[in-house]
Design a protein around this motif. Structure first.
Motif, PDB file in Angstrom:
ATOM      1  N   LEU A 126      44.767 -30.834  49.256  1.00 55.12           N
ATOM      2  CA  LEU A 126      44.134 -32.102  49.599  1.00 55.12           C
ATOM      3  C   LEU A 126      44.586 -33.219  48.664  1.00 55.12           C
ATOM      4  CD1 LEU A 126      40.569 -30.718  50.336  1.00 55.12           C
ATOM      5  CD2 LEU A 126      42.062 -31.848  52.002  1.00 55.12           C
ATOM      6  N   GLU A 127      44.707 -32.905  47.368  1.00 57.65           N
ATOM      7  CA  GLU A 127      45.166 -33.929  46.423  1.00 57.65           C
ATOM      8  C   GLU A 127      46.616 -34.328  46.709  1.00 57.65           C
ATOM      9  OE1 GLU A 127      43.481 -35.752  44.651  1.00 57.65           O
ATOM     10  OE2 GLU A 127      41.640 -34.676  44.189  1.00 57.65           O
ATOM     11  N   LEU A 128      47.434 -33.368  47.118  1.00 57.99           N
ATOM     12  CA  LEU A 128      48.801 -33.692  47.502  1.00 57.99           C
ATOM     13  C   LEU A 128      48.793 -34.653  48.682  1.00 57.99           C
ATOM     14  CD1 LEU A 128      51.832 -33.136  47.033  1.00 57.99           C
ATOM     15  CD2 LEU A 128      51.599 -31.166  48.571  1.00 57.99           C
ATOM     16  N   GLY A 129      47.919 -34.389  49.640  1.00 60.50           N
ATOM     17  CA  GLY A 129      47.784 -35.308  50.763  1.00 60.50           C
ATOM     18  C   GLY A 129      47.298 -36.677  50.337  1.00 60.50           C
ATOM     19  N   ARG A 130      46.323 -36.705  49.436  1.00 56.91           N
ATOM     20  CA  ARG A 130      45.806 -37.997  48.963  1.00 56.91           C
ATOM     21  C   ARG A 130      46.866 -38.790  48.208  1.00 56.91           C
ATOM     22  NH1 ARG A 130      41.179 -34.482  47.421  1.00 56.91           N
ATOM     23  NH2 ARG A 130      39.438 -34.884  48.863  1.00 56.91           N
ATOM     24  N   SER A 131      47.870 -38.102  47.687  1.00 51.73           N
ATOM     25  CA  SER A 131      48.955 -38.797  46.974  1.00 51.73           C
ATOM     26  C   SER A 131      49.928 -39.482  47.924  1.00 51.73           C
ATOM     27  CB  SER A 131      49.723 -37.815  46.084  1.00 51.73           C
ATOM     28  OG  SER A 131      50.581 -36.981  46.848  1.00 51.73           O
ATOM     29  N   GLY A 132      49.796 -39.196  49.222  1.00 52.49           N
ATOM     30  CA  GLY A 132      50.677 -39.808  50.209  1.00 52.49           C
ATOM     31  C   GLY A 132      51.858 -38.952  50.601  1.00 52.49           C
ATOM     32  N   ALA A 133      51.852 -37.672  50.243  1.00 55.55           N
ATOM     33  CA  ALA A 133      52.960 -36.778  50.580  1.00 55.55           C
ATOM     34  C   ALA A 133      53.165 -36.714  52.099  1.00 55.55           C
ATOM     35  CB  ALA A 133      52.691 -35.376  50.032  1.00 55.55           C
ATOM     36  N   ALA A 134      54.425 -36.541  52.484  1.00 53.23           N
ATOM     37  CA  ALA A 134      54.794 -36.525  53.901  1.00 53.23           C
ATOM     38  C   ALA A 134      54.500 -35.158  54.508  1.00 53.23           C
ATOM     39  CB  ALA A 134      56.261 -36.877  54.061  1.00 53.23           C
ATOM     40  N   LEU A 135      53.233 -34.907  54.746  1.00 54.98           N
ATOM     41  CA  LEU A 135      52.773 -33.643  55.321  1.00 54.98           C
ATOM     42  C   LEU A 135      52.261 -33.878  56.734  1.00 54.98           C
ATOM     43  CD1 LEU A 135      50.680 -32.436  52.257  1.00 54.98           C
ATOM     44  CD2 LEU A 135      52.897 -31.499  52.967  1.00 54.98           C
ATOM     45  N   LYS A 136      52.448 -32.869  57.583  1.00 57.12           N
ATOM     46  CA  LYS A 136      51.916 -32.929  58.939  1.00 57.12           C
ATOM     47  C   LYS A 136      50.559 -32.236  59.043  1.00 57.12           C
ATOM     48  CE  LYS A 136      55.626 -34.829  60.807  1.00 57.12           C
ATOM     49  NZ  LYS A 136      55.610 -36.228  61.311  1.00 57.12           N
ATOM     50  N   ALA A 137      50.307 -31.272  58.160  1.00 59.81           N
ATOM     51  CA  ALA A 137      49.051 -30.516  58.220  1.00 59.81           C
ATOM     52  C   ALA A 137      48.635 -30.112  56.816  1.00 59.81           C
ATOM     53  CB  ALA A 137      49.200 -29.279  59.093  1.00 59.81           C
ATOM     54  N   ILE A 138      47.323 -30.113  56.586  1.00 63.62           N
ATOM     55  CA  ILE A 138      46.720 -29.633  55.339  1.00 63.62           C
ATOM     56  C   ILE A 138      45.574 -28.713  55.718  1.00 63.62           C
ATOM     57  CG2 ILE A 138      45.389 -30.262  53.281  1.00 63.62           C
ATOM     58  CD1 ILE A 138      46.835 -32.980  53.342  1.00 63.62           C
ATOM     59  N   VAL A 139      45.527 -27.532  55.076  1.00 67.94           N
ATOM     60  CA  VAL A 139      44.443 -26.591  55.335  1.00 67.94           C
ATOM     61  C   VAL A 139      43.879 -26.106  54.007  1.00 67.94           C
ATOM     62  CG1 VAL A 139      43.738 -24.458  56.476  1.00 67.94           C
ATOM     63  CG2 VAL A 139      45.611 -25.819  57.441  1.00 67.94           C
ATOM     64  N   GLY A 140      42.578 -26.169  53.876  1.00 65.74           N
ATOM     65  CA  GLY A 140      41.903 -25.652  52.692  1.00 65.74           C
ATOM     66  C   GLY A 140      40.935 -24.546  53.081  1.00 65.74           C
ATOM     67  N   PHE A 141      41.071 -23.400  52.421  1.00 65.87           N
ATOM     68  CA  PHE A 141      40.158 -22.275  52.626  1.00 65.87           C
ATOM     69  C   PHE A 141      39.227 -22.187  51.426  1.00 65.87           C
ATOM     70  CE2 PHE A 141      44.114 -21.302  54.795  1.00 65.87           C
ATOM     71  CZ  PHE A 141      43.712 -20.806  56.021  1.00 65.87           C
ATOM     72  N   HIS A 142      37.911 -22.247  51.676  1.00 66.15           N
ATOM     73  CA  HIS A 142      36.903 -22.302  50.614  1.00 66.15           C
ATOM     74  C   HIS A 142      37.374 -23.184  49.456  1.00 66.15           C
ATOM     75  CE1 HIS A 142      39.215 -18.808  48.980  1.00 66.15           C
ATOM     76  NE2 HIS A 142      39.062 -18.287  50.172  1.00 66.15           N
ATOM     77  N   SER A 143      37.867 -24.374  49.838  1.00 69.10           N
ATOM     78  CA  SER A 143      38.460 -25.297  48.858  1.00 69.10           C
ATOM     79  C   SER A 143      37.422 -26.278  48.346  1.00 69.10           C
ATOM     80  CB  SER A 143      39.608 -26.065  49.511  1.00 69.10           C
ATOM     81  OG  SER A 143      39.199 -26.630  50.747  1.00 69.10           O
ATOM     82  N   GLY A 144      37.491 -26.563  47.052  1.00 64.41           N
ATOM     83  CA  GLY A 144      36.671 -27.635  46.514  1.00 64.41           C
ATOM     84  C   GLY A 144      37.032 -28.938  47.203  1.00 64.41           C
ATOM     85  N   LEU A 145      36.033 -29.700  47.609  1.00 59.50           N
ATOM     86  CA  LEU A 145      36.263 -30.889  48.431  1.00 59.50           C
ATOM     87  C   LEU A 145      36.129 -32.196  47.662  1.00 59.50           C
ATOM     88  CD1 LEU A 145      34.227 -29.764  51.572  1.00 59.50           C
ATOM     89  CD2 LEU A 145      36.675 -29.464  51.141  1.00 59.50           C
ATOM     90  N   SER A 146      35.563 -32.147  46.486  1.00 63.61           N
ATOM     91  CA  SER A 146      35.340 -33.379  45.736  1.00 63.61           C
ATOM     92  C   SER A 146      36.637 -33.837  45.065  1.00 63.61           C
ATOM     93  CB  SER A 146      34.256 -33.185  44.688  1.00 63.61           C
ATOM     94  OG  SER A 146      34.629 -32.181  43.760  1.00 63.61           O
ATOM     95  N   THR A 147      36.711 -35.117  44.780  1.00 68.57           N
ATOM     96  CA  THR A 147      37.884 -35.702  44.136  1.00 68.57           C
ATOM     97  C   THR A 147      37.461 -36.866  43.269  1.00 68.57           C
ATOM     98  OG1 THR A 147      40.041 -36.767  44.524  1.00 68.57           O
ATOM     99  CG2 THR A 147      38.305 -37.220  46.125  1.00 68.57           C
ATOM    100  N   ALA A 148      38.223 -37.107  42.232  1.00 68.48           N
ATOM    101  CA  ALA A 148      37.974 -38.272  41.382  1.00 68.48           C
ATOM    102  C   ALA A 148      38.495 -39.559  42.022  1.00 68.48           C
ATOM    103  CB  ALA A 148      38.638 -38.067  40.015  1.00 68.48           C
TER     104      ALA A 148
END
Length: 240
Positions: A126-148
């Motif tokens: 998710l943080e990689l996605g928030r950085s603007g990385a050129a991703l088509k899909a992000i999946v988190g399994f039992h992933s922490g969801l909070s961010t600074a």
């Protein structure tokens, strides 16, 4: 099946990830970056990369801590993760370097990239996605969801899926709600699957050895969340 340990460097630190691809298939295929649970790159993470390769993807399991070595002491894990939770810049840089490794592989289609992760690995995706990385899909399994940096959700280009246990003591309902609000404000194409009766690390058959309340493997949630990921991949990556 080809397996290869590949080095990458961030800030003078040597990291070693694990690449898996089915060489029996011709042509480029979507690439999937795999973020391990908080303890780092272990055999279970490598087996997930293998499973993705069997499904037709090029998979690279990343290393957080250096030299491809996991951490066995959970107290040390929490000490190492704390600074990244307070400021995700460092883990975003490590993940970006790992993604670049995956993108450079001749079997990888650089236009069809995804990042997935388990526990802190999902947080990292998710943080990689928030950085603007050129991703088509992000999946988190039992992933922490909070961010600074919740405002960075506006940078996410990917379709996002998170699979969370309803009884996860680390990801309570309030955190899920805050994530929903963050994704909506950021204009993200997102979905969340909440698995009734499941706790934390529900995809890890070995998690019971930790003896921590609320941490348990759940076969049904594991199977259903993997199927949900494959459904997203079919939509966002065109399948393998």
């Amino acid at each position: 099946m080809k397996t290869q340990d590949i080095e990458y460097n961030v800030g003078g630190q040597r990291y070693v990830g694990h690449f898996v691809v089915d060489e029996g298939r011709e042509g480029r295929r979507p690439g999937v970056l795999v973020g391990p649970e908080g303890g780092g790159l272990v055999d279970l993470t490598k087996s997930i990369a293998w499973r993705l390769a069997e499904a037709g993807y090029a998979a690279f399991a990343m290393d957080y801590y250096g030299d491809g070595q996991p951490l066995a002491d959970m107290n040390e894990v929490m000490i190492r993760l704390g600074p990244w939770m307070a400021d995700p810049t460092g883990v975003r840089e490590i993940a970006a370097a790992a993604l670049a490794v995956l993108e450079r592989q001749p079997q990888t289609d650089p236009e069809r990239l995804a990042a997935i992760g388990y526990c802190f690995g999902g947080t990292t995706a998710l943080e990689l996605g928030r950085s603007g990385a050129a991703l088509k899909a992000i999946v988190g399994f039992h992933s922490g969801l909070s961010t600074a940096r919740p405002d960075d959700a506006a940078n996410i280009q990917a379709k996002v899926l998170v699979c969370i246990g309803a009884d996860d003591p680390i990801i309570p309902a309030e955190q899920r709600l805050a994530f929903e609000q963050e994704m909506t404000r950021g204009g993200v194409d997102w979905r969340m699957n909440v698995h009734g009766g499941a706790g934390h690390s529900f995809t890890n058959p070995n998690v019971g050895a930790l003896g921590r309340p609320g941490f348990a493997y759940d076969e049904a949630a594991d199977r259903r969340s993997w199927a949900a990921m494959m459904d997203l991949f079919a939509e966002a990556l065109g399948g393998a």
